[in-house]
Write a protein that holds these residues in place. Structure first.
Motif, PDB file in Angstrom:
ATOM      1  N   ASP A  59      61.807  41.483  66.190  1.00  0.00           N
ATOM      2  CA  ASP A  59      60.474  40.842  66.176  1.00  0.00           C
ATOM      3  C   ASP A  59      59.426  41.703  65.494  1.00  0.00           C
ATOM      4  N   PRO A  62      58.467  43.219  59.400  1.00  0.00           N
ATOM      5  CA  PRO A  62      57.432  42.500  58.655  1.00  0.00           C
ATOM      6  C   PRO A  62      58.038  41.290  57.960  1.00  0.00           C
ATOM      7  N   PRO A  63      57.227  40.276  57.684  1.00  0.00           N
ATOM      8  CA  PRO A  63      57.743  39.102  56.989  1.00  0.00           C
ATOM      9  C   PRO A  63      58.188  39.462  55.571  1.00  0.00           C
ATOM     10  N   VAL A  64      59.205  38.772  55.110  1.00  0.00           N
ATOM     11  CA  VAL A  64      59.716  39.007  53.756  1.00  0.00           C
ATOM     12  C   VAL A  64      58.888  38.167  52.786  1.00  0.00           C
ATOM     13  N   VAL A  65      58.352  38.812  51.765  1.00  0.00           N
ATOM     14  CA  VAL A  65      57.567  38.132  50.735  1.00  0.00           C
ATOM     15  C   VAL A  65      58.489  37.821  49.567  1.00  0.00           C
TER      16      VAL A  65
END
Length: 66
Positions: A59, A62-65
């Motif tokens: 959780d 970090p979000p994947v860009v």
């Protein structure tokens, strides 16, 4: 109860001599639900190869860009 309250830190930096005990420490963290974060780091302290590996709870990633 969140993970920190349960005694599980979101981020851990595992360190130790490059030996089977360090490998077991990383394996135990993975079995406990952590995932590897970044590359391992190695250095020589004059006698032993020392390792460091960061692990995080999923959780915390970090979000994947794209």
């Amino acid at each position: 109860m969140n993970d920190e309250q349960a005694g599980r830190k979101q981020y851990r930096l595992l360190t130790g001599v490059d030996d089977p005990a360090f490998c077991q420490k990383v394996s135990d963290a993975l079995l406990d639900g952590y995932v590897l974060f970044g590359s391992p780091a190695l250095t020589l302290n004059g006698t032993d190869v020392m390792c460091a590996q960061a692990v995080v709870l999923p959780d915390y990633l970090p979000p994947v860009v794209t």
